[in-house]
Design a protein around this motif. Sequence first.
Motif, PDB file in Angstrom:
ATOM      1  N   GLN A  80       0.863  -1.181   0.000  1.00 29.11           N
ATOM      2  CA  GLN A  80       0.000   0.000   0.000  1.00 29.11           C
ATOM      3  C   GLN A  80       0.899   1.229   0.000  1.00 29.11           C
ATOM      4  N   CYS A  90      -2.942   0.465  -4.025  1.00 27.18           N
ATOM      5  CA  CYS A  90      -2.608  -0.899  -3.609  1.00 27.18           C
ATOM      6  C   CYS A  90      -2.007  -1.628  -4.799  1.00 27.18           C
ATOM      7  N   CYS A  93      -5.688  -3.215   2.158  1.00 25.65           N
ATOM      8  CA  CYS A  93      -5.833  -3.994   0.942  1.00 25.65           C
ATOM      9  C   CYS A  93      -5.341  -5.411   1.240  1.00 25.65           C
TER      10      CYS A  93
END
Lengths: 113, 112
Positions: A6, A23, A91
């Motif tokens: 990320q 992400c 994510c």
Amino acid sequence: AQSVTQLGSHVSVSEGALVLLRCNYSSSVPPYLFWYVQYPNQGLQLLLKYTSAATLVKGINGFEAEFKKSETSFPLTKPSAHMSDAAEYFCAVTDSGNTPLVFGKGTRLSVIA
Amino acid sequence: GAGVSQSPSNKVTEKGKDVELRCDPISGHTALYWYRQSLGQGLEFLIYFQGNSAPDKSGLPSDRFSAERTGGSVSTLTIQRTQQEDSAVYLCASSLSYYGYTFGSGTRLTVV
């Protein structure tokens, strides 16, 4: 093995501005991708998921994400930020139902009035 | 139950003591996961159960950590001889498939 990066541990936006959280993933097979949100002192809540259907996925609270295979990315967006969107966003990726999710380190979103 | 329940919500323990953390998954969810969340480190996978068996315990950081699941339901994560580096939030999640986990609110463990 899968991995998730990320970009940006902290993102700050003005109320009403576009939210974009980045992400990037690594997977040797077609991935399943997820975004989760965590409010203070709470567990993680599923925002949306990509499971090889439509590349543009719509989630809760007005968020959406687009699976970009050529870029190995899955950015999360929202057209207009609300104060209530301030939280930590994660994510995650997996390559199958038998493999636990691998999470990124999270991005803290601040919304400025 | 309606959600994943974890207890206790907070635990302060002295270094060297053993602790047990409990997770009550959603009824009928066959898979159960334990993760550890440390400040700035994201979620670190610890162990995964399918039913009562643990096909993947690769994330357990040391032999001081163990976990079990009974009756395909409740799971207990045990940390023996706790160390200060064990301080973290321990999150449990359950699912029917990879279509998304449901997380509990976590147990915040502080080792003093």
